[in-house]
Scaffold this motif. Structure first.
Motif, PDB file in Angstrom:
ATOM      1  N   CYS A   1      -1.813-118.448  57.302  1.00 20.62           N
ATOM      2  CA  CYS A   1      -2.381-117.861  56.081  1.00 20.62           C
ATOM      3  C   CYS A   1      -3.660-117.097  56.429  1.00 20.62           C
ATOM      4  O   CYS A   1      -4.466-117.570  57.238  1.00 20.62           O
ATOM      5  N   GLY A   2      -3.836-115.952  55.821  1.00 17.20           N
ATOM      6  CA  GLY A   2      -5.032-115.140  56.048  1.00 17.20           C
ATOM      7  C   GLY A   2      -6.316-115.823  55.603  1.00 17.20           C
ATOM      8  O   GLY A   2      -7.391-115.505  56.090  1.00 17.20           O
ATOM      9  N   LEU A   3      -6.204-116.766  54.695  1.00 22.77           N
ATOM     10  CA  LEU A   3      -7.374-117.516  54.218  1.00 22.77           C
ATOM     11  C   LEU A   3      -7.439-118.920  54.804  1.00 22.77           C
ATOM     12  O   LEU A   3      -8.311-119.698  54.443  1.00 22.77           O
ATOM     13  N   GLY A   4      -6.477-119.257  55.666  1.00 23.53           N
ATOM     14  CA  GLY A   4      -6.489-120.563  56.313  1.00 23.53           C
ATOM     15  C   GLY A   4      -5.913-121.696  55.474  1.00 23.53           C
ATOM     16  O   GLY A   4      -6.063-122.858  55.827  1.00 23.53           O
ATOM     17  N   LEU A   5      -5.222-121.369  54.378  1.00 28.46           N
ATOM     18  CA  LEU A   5      -4.606-122.408  53.553  1.00 28.46           C
ATOM     19  C   LEU A   5      -3.379-122.978  54.262  1.00 28.46           C
ATOM     20  O   LEU A   5      -2.642-122.243  54.913  1.00 28.46           O
ATOM     21  N   GLN A   6      -3.155-124.267  54.111  1.00 25.83           N
ATOM     22  CA  GLN A   6      -2.041-124.904  54.817  1.00 25.83           C
ATOM     23  C   GLN A   6      -0.684-124.608  54.186  1.00 25.83           C
ATOM     24  O   GLN A   6       0.323-124.588  54.864  1.00 25.83           O
TER      25      GLN A   6
ATOM     26  N   PRO B   1       1.615-118.191  47.034  1.00 26.06           N
ATOM     27  CA  PRO B   1       0.834-117.248  47.846  1.00 26.06           C
ATOM     28  C   PRO B   1      -0.665-117.330  47.566  1.00 26.06           C
ATOM     29  O   PRO B   1      -1.086-117.560  46.442  1.00 26.06           O
ATOM     30  N   CYS B   2      -1.433-117.142  48.640  1.00 27.09           N
ATOM     31  CA  CYS B   2      -2.882-117.016  48.484  1.00 27.09           C
ATOM     32  C   CYS B   2      -3.170-115.588  47.997  1.00 27.09           C
ATOM     33  O   CYS B   2      -2.269-114.738  48.007  1.00 27.09           O
ATOM     34  N   PRO B   3      -4.395-115.293  47.611  1.00 26.06           N
ATOM     35  CA  PRO B   3      -4.718-113.934  47.137  1.00 26.06           C
ATOM     36  C   PRO B   3      -4.474-112.825  48.174  1.00 26.06           C
ATOM     37  O   PRO B   3      -4.288-111.671  47.806  1.00 26.06           O
ATOM     38  N   LEU B   4      -4.455-113.171  49.463  1.00 21.36           N
ATOM     39  CA  LEU B   4      -4.224-112.165  50.514  1.00 21.36           C
ATOM     40  C   LEU B   4      -2.789-112.144  51.031  1.00 21.36           C
ATOM     41  O   LEU B   4      -2.470-111.343  51.910  1.00 21.36           O
ATOM     42  N   HIS B   5      -1.939-113.017  50.523  1.00 20.62           N
ATOM     43  CA  HIS B   5      -0.621-113.245  51.122  1.00 20.62           C
ATOM     44  C   HIS B   5       0.164-111.951  51.380  1.00 20.62           C
ATOM     45  O   HIS B   5       0.600-111.708  52.509  1.00 20.62           O
ATOM     46  N   ASP B   6       0.367-111.157  50.346  1.00 21.14           N
ATOM     47  CA  ASP B   6       1.188-109.954  50.517  1.00 21.14           C
ATOM     48  C   ASP B   6       0.558-108.959  51.485  1.00 21.14           C
ATOM     49  O   ASP B   6       1.242-108.386  52.325  1.00 21.14           O
ATOM     50  N   ARG B   7      -0.740-108.771  51.397  1.00 21.68           N
ATOM     51  CA  ARG B   7      -1.409-107.840  52.314  1.00 21.68           C
ATOM     52  C   ARG B   7      -1.408-108.367  53.743  1.00 21.68           C
ATOM     53  O   ARG B   7      -1.251-107.609  54.692  1.00 21.68           O
ATOM     54  N   PHE B   8      -1.604-109.668  53.882  1.00 22.01           N
ATOM     55  CA  PHE B   8      -1.652-110.253  55.219  1.00 22.01           C
ATOM     56  C   PHE B   8      -0.265-110.250  55.868  1.00 22.01           C
ATOM     57  O   PHE B   8      -0.152-110.147  57.089  1.00 22.01           O
ATOM     58  N   THR B   9       0.772-110.312  55.072  1.00 17.23           N
ATOM     59  CA  THR B   9       2.133-110.215  55.607  1.00 17.23           C
ATOM     60  C   THR B   9       2.312-108.875  56.314  1.00 17.23           C
ATOM     61  O   THR B   9       2.878-108.808  57.403  1.00 17.23           O
ATOM     62  N   GLU B  10       1.810-107.809  55.712  1.00 14.46           N
ATOM     63  CA  GLU B  10       1.878-106.481  56.329  1.00 14.46           C
ATOM     64  C   GLU B  10       1.080-106.431  57.631  1.00 14.46           C
ATOM     65  O   GLU B  10       1.524-105.857  58.625  1.00 14.46           O
ATOM     66  N   VAL B  11      -0.103-107.040  57.628  1.00 12.95           N
ATOM     67  CA  VAL B  11      -0.958-107.063  58.818  1.00 12.95           C
ATOM     68  C   VAL B  11      -0.261-107.819  59.950  1.00 12.95           C
ATOM     69  O   VAL B  11      -0.235-107.354  61.097  1.00 12.95           O
ATOM     70  N   ARG B  12       0.314-108.973  59.635  1.00 12.85           N
ATOM     71  CA  ARG B  12       1.029-109.756  60.658  1.00 12.85           C
ATOM     72  C   ARG B  12       2.198-108.980  61.232  1.00 12.85           C
ATOM     73  O   ARG B  12       2.448-109.017  62.436  1.00 12.85           O
TER      74      ARG B  12
END
Length: 145
Positions: free
Chosen positions: A93-98, A105-116
């Motif tokens: 998770c981009g915010l470190g959530l387990q 999803p965390c607030p960054l989930h969709d954007r962080f998926t693209e980054v990953r």
């Protein structure tokens, strides 16, 4: 983004590849000096890479670490990263959530998926050969002086 061990592993592998292309083996002391890393920590990282057959360790007076020249174009950053850090970089998770996932999803989930996804592509498509070439041309450095 990468663990400190992974950062050192990538730098060490670039340095070893550069020397291997010149027909030289390098020892842990030389590697740690050239990539600005602690010697004992570098030795542990190199052992992990040897165990996974990413780099070779030759014992004896003329020993050291080397990579077979024909393997240098085949070794990608993803191989090094997965050897040292595993594949968590692609899953975490981009915010470190387990428990961050599609259902929660965390607030960054969709954007962080693209980054990953972009990171995976970069790591899978970047070889030691390309990085050594950039280093030899003087376009990049392994250590700031």
């Amino acid at each position: 983004m990468f663990s400190k061990a992974c950062e050192y592993a990538i730098r060490a592998m670039i340095y070893i590849a550069k020397n291997s292309l010149e027909g030289k083996r390098v020892n842990p002391k030389e590697i740690s000096a050239e990539i600005n890393s602690p010697q004992a920590f570098t030795a542990k990282i190199l052992q992990a890479l040897v165990r996974k057959n990413v780099v070779k360790s030759i014992k004896g007076a003329y020993g050291g670490f080397e990579i077979d020249k024909e393997n240098i174009p085949k070794i990608t950053l993803s191989i090094i990263v997965e050897t040292i850090d595993g594949d968590d970089i692609y899953k975490g998770c981009g915010l470190g959530l387990q428990r961050c996932n599609e259902e929660n999803p965390c607030p960054l989930h969709d954007r962080f998926t693209e980054v990953r996804h972009s990171l995976r592509l970069m790591l899978e498509n970047t070889t030691l050969e390309v990085l050594v070439d950039q280093l030899e041309k003087g376009n990049t450095v392994l250590k700031l002086t």
